[in-house]
Design a protein around this motif. Structure first.
Motif, short mmCIF file in Angstrom:
data_model
loop_
_atom_site.label_atom_id
_atom_site.label_comp_id
_atom_site.label_asym_id
_atom_site.label_seq_id
_atom_site.Cartn_x
_atom_site.Cartn_y
_atom_site.Cartn_z
N VAL A 121 0.84 -1.18 0.00
CA VAL A 121 0.00 0.00 0.00
C VAL A 121 0.88 1.24 0.00
CG1 VAL A 121 -1.83 1.26 1.19
CG2 VAL A 121 -1.78 -1.24 1.28
N PHE A 122 0.65 2.14 -0.94
CA PHE A 122 1.39 3.40 -1.02
C PHE A 122 0.39 4.54 -0.79
CE2 PHE A 122 3.69 0.28 -3.48
CZ PHE A 122 5.01 0.49 -3.11
N TYR A 123 0.50 5.17 0.38
CA TYR A 123 -0.48 6.19 0.80
C TYR A 123 0.20 7.54 0.90
CZ TYR A 123 -4.33 8.27 3.49
OH TYR A 123 -5.38 9.06 3.91
N TYR A 124 -0.42 8.56 0.29
CA TYR A 124 0.16 9.91 0.32
C TYR A 124 -0.96 10.93 0.15
CZ TYR A 124 3.35 13.79 -0.90
OH TYR A 124 4.05 14.97 -0.93
N GLN A 125 -0.87 12.02 0.88
CA GLN A 125 -1.93 13.02 0.83
C GLN A 125 -2.04 13.68 -0.55
OE1 GLN A 125 -3.32 17.17 3.05
NE2 GLN A 125 -1.49 16.09 3.77
N ARG B 117 -1.76 -1.35 -3.93
CA ARG B 117 -2.78 -0.29 -3.91
C ARG B 117 -2.11 1.06 -3.76
NH1 ARG B 117 -5.83 1.06 1.06
NH2 ARG B 117 -5.24 -1.01 1.78
N PHE B 118 -2.51 2.03 -4.58
CA PHE B 118 -2.12 3.43 -4.41
C PHE B 118 -3.31 4.15 -3.80
CE2 PHE B 118 0.64 3.32 -8.53
CZ PHE B 118 1.52 2.44 -7.91
N GLU B 119 -3.05 4.97 -2.78
CA GLU B 119 -4.15 5.70 -2.16
C GLU B 119 -3.70 7.12 -1.85
OE1 GLU B 119 -7.53 5.00 1.30
OE2 GLU B 119 -6.09 3.43 0.79
N SER B 120 -4.44 8.08 -2.38
CA SER B 120 -4.14 9.49 -2.19
C SER B 120 -5.40 10.22 -1.77
CB SER B 120 -3.59 10.10 -3.49
OG SER B 120 -3.54 11.52 -3.40
N VAL B 121 -5.20 11.31 -1.06
CA VAL B 121 -6.33 12.17 -0.73
C VAL B 121 -6.68 13.06 -1.92
CG1 VAL B 121 -7.10 14.05 0.80
CG2 VAL B 121 -5.83 12.12 1.73
N ASN B 122 -5.73 13.26 -2.83
CA ASN B 122 -5.91 14.24 -3.90
C ASN B 122 -5.79 13.71 -5.32
OD1 ASN B 122 -6.12 17.13 -2.64
ND2 ASN B 122 -4.61 16.06 -1.40
#
Length: 459
Positions: free
Chosen positions: A286-290, A308-313
Motif C-alpha cells: 500500500v502506497f499512501y500519500y496526501q 494499492r495506491f491511495e491518495s487524498v488528492n
C-alpha cells in the motif's frame, strides 16, 4: 470507510492474514491528520507486549560504540570511520532498523508510514512536530526529558547540499554521521536523544528517516555506496525477537531504498519508479500519500501480486507503469480523510492508558567529534559539468593535486586518458565524436589510487 475508487485492475483479493504496507515517506508537515493520529497510536501500542521500541533502544545502546572500551574489537554501530571502514554499517544498519519499526507499525495500520523531520528547515520548538497530539505527548508519558533547542546545532540547507558534492562514500558517511546533519537533531532535542538510548524517543525515527533520505539522495547522484562487511549486528541471522529469528542482511543489498519499497515524497509529489511489486514483506503493498502519487518509468506489478495506491488528492499513472494481467491493483482516492481539522478526528485512549514511562537512568551523552578536516585527506569532486555533456567536461576538485583522468564506455573500454599536474580544475575536451549514452570517468592520484568515479551522459 466509503472510498471513491479511481480504477481497479482485476478484482481485489480478500486477505485473511495481517496486511503490511510499503512506504511513501513524507515530511511530517505533509502528513494528514488521520496519519498523525494513527501513527501516534501505533507507537503507543508498540510499547505493549514484547515492546519493540524498548528492544531496539536497548540493542542500540548495547552496541553503540566500543572504540574507547576495554575491548575495541567488539563490533559496534557508530564511529567506525575513517579508521575502520571494514566495520562500517552506520547508514545501512539504521535503514534496516527504522524499516523494522515501520513494518511493526504497519501491522497495526497498513496505511501509515514513518515521516521525516528535515531539521535543516524545521528548527523551532513550536513546530507542529512537537504538538501534544503529535510527538509532544511522549515527552511526559515516557519520561524522555527533552530540552528542545538547548544545544542549537541543527544543520543548514547548505550543510545538506555540501554533502552531495562528496564523491567518496566513506568520506560522505563519516561527515554525515559526525556532523550536524545527523548529530544536530540528537543534541538539539536533548533528553534521551543525545545518548546511546536515543531510539527511546519516537523523534529518533523521524530524524533517521531524514538521514536516510539524505543518503538516498546522495546515492541517486553518485551510485557508489559500498560496504566492506557483508552482515550486520541484529541482522546477521542469529538475533531473535518475539519468537522470530531475523534473517541475514548484507548492507550492500540495501543501498537502494526501493529494496524495501520505500520512496521519499516531497513538495506534494511522490514519484514511484524502477520498482517491482513482490509482496516479499507484505501480502498487499500500500502506497499512501496526501498529495500527488505519480507512478511510471518501470514500475511493475507482476501477475500474482497485490498493490494499492491511495491518495487524498491525485494519482497519475505515467508511461512505464504496468499492472500485468493476473495482478491485483487499485488506485484509490481517500475522500474520508480529506479533512483539515484535527478536532474532527476521534482521539483514541490507548496513549493515555498505557504511557509506559522509561527509567530516568540514561547512559552518558554521546561524545560527538568534530571532523572539519576530513576532506583534507584526499581530493573529492565538487562538480562535474555539464552533465549531460556534448563536447567537453570540466571537473572541479576540492584541492589542487596531481592526477590522471580515464574515460570508459559502458562496455568497459578505456577511450581517453589525460594527466594533470597541481590543479583543481580538470577539463576533458574534444568529446563531440563520442556516441550518445553513458560513460564513466575515473580520477586516479599520483600513487595510482582511485580517488573518485563518476557516471556521465553524452547527448
Amino acid at each position: 470507510m466509503n472510498k471513491n475508487y479511481l480504477l481497479t485492475f482485476f478484482v481485489s483479493i480478500c486477505l485473511t492474514i495481517s496486511c503490511y504496507a510499503q512506504s511513501i515517506r513524507k515530511g511530517f508537515d505533509e502528513m494528514t491528520d488521520y496519519e498523525i493520529s494513527e501513527l501516534v497510536d501505533a507507537l503507543y501500542l508498540l510499547r505493549e507486549g514484547p515492546d519493540l521500541m524498548n528492544d531496539l533502544a536497548t540493542f542500540h545502546g548495547d552496541f553503540f560504540n566500543f572504540d574507547n572500551t576495554a575491548d575495541p574489537t567488539r563490533l559496534d554501530l557508530h564511529f567506525n570511520l575513517p579508521d575502520e571502514p571494514e566495520r562500517e554499517i552506520f547508514l545501512a544498519w539504521h535503514r534496516r532498523m527504522i524499516f523494522e519499526l515501520e513494518q511493526a507499525m504497519q501491522d497495526i495500520n497498513p496505511e501509515i508510514s514513518l515521516a521525516f523531520w528535515d531539521s535543516s528547515v524545521y528548527q523551532s520548538p513550536l513546530d507542529a512536530l512537537w504538538d501534544e497530539d503529535f510527538l509532544g505527548s511522549f515527552d511526559t508519558a515516557w519520561a524522555l526529558n527533552r530540552n528542545l533547542g538547548a544545544d542549537n546545532r541543527l544543520p543548514t540547507p547548505t550543510d545538506v547540499t555540501n554533502l552531495m558534492t562528496i564523491n567518496d562514500f566513506f568520506v560522505f558517511s563519516n561527515i554525515l554521521e559526525r556532523q550536524d546533519v545527523h548529530r544536530g537533531g540528537h543534541v538539539w532535542t536533548g533528553g534521551a536523544m543525545p545518548t546511546p538510548l536515543s531510539p527511546r524517543d519516537p523523534v529518533f525515527y523521524f530524524h533517521h528517516s531524514f538521514v536516510d533520505k539524505v543518503w538516498h539522495e546522495w546515492e541517486t547522484i553518485h551510485q557508489n555506496s559500498t560496504f566492506m562487511t557483508t552482515s550486520m549486528l541484529r541482522y546477521d541471522g542469529t538475533y531473535t525477537f518475539d519468537g522470530e529469528t531475523y534473517s541475514l542482511v548484507d548492507p550492500n543489498d540495501i543501498t537502494d531504498t526501493r529494496v524495501y519499497g520505500v520512496f521519499y515524497a516531497e513538495n506534494g509529489l511522490a514519484q514511484l519508479d524502477n520498482y517491482i511489486v513482490s509482496n516479499t514483506y507484505n501480502p498487499e503493498e500500500v502506497f499512501y500519500y496526501q498529495f500527488n502519487i505519480e507512478a511510471g518509468n518501470n514500475f511493475l506489478i507482476p501477475a500474482g501480486t497485490v498493490s494499492r495506491f491511495e491518495s487524498v488528492n491525485e494519482i497519475n499513472l505515467t508511461p512505464g507503469f504496468e499492472a500485468v494481467p493476473g495482478s491485483s491493483f487499485q488506485a484509490v482516492i481517500d475522500t474520508d480523510n480529506a479533512i483539515s481539522s484535527k478536532q474532527s478526528l476521534a482521539v483514541k485512549t490507548v496513549r493515555k492508558s498505557n504511557p509506559y514511562p522509561y527509567s530516568d537512568k540514561l547512559f552518558e551523552p554521546i561524545v560527538w567529534e568534530e571532523t572539519d578536516d576530513l576532506l583534507n585527506d584526499k581530493p573529492v569532486i565538487i562538480a562535474a559539468h555539464p552533465n549531460p555533456f556534448t563536447e567537453k567536461i570540466t571537473i572541479n576538485l576540492n584541492k589542487r593535486t596531481d592526477c590522471a583522468i580515464e574515460v570508459f564506455n559502458m562496455m568497459g573500454m578505456k577511450i581517453r586518458e589525460e594527466a594533470f599536474q597541481n590543479t583543481d580544475t580538470l577539463v576533458i575536451k574534444n568529446l563531440y565524436g563520442l556516441s550518445s549514452g553513458f560513460y564513466v570517468i575515473r580520477v586516479i592520484d599520483g600513487d595510482g589510487e582511485i580517488l573518485v568515479v563518476k557516471r556521465v551522459i553524452k547527448l
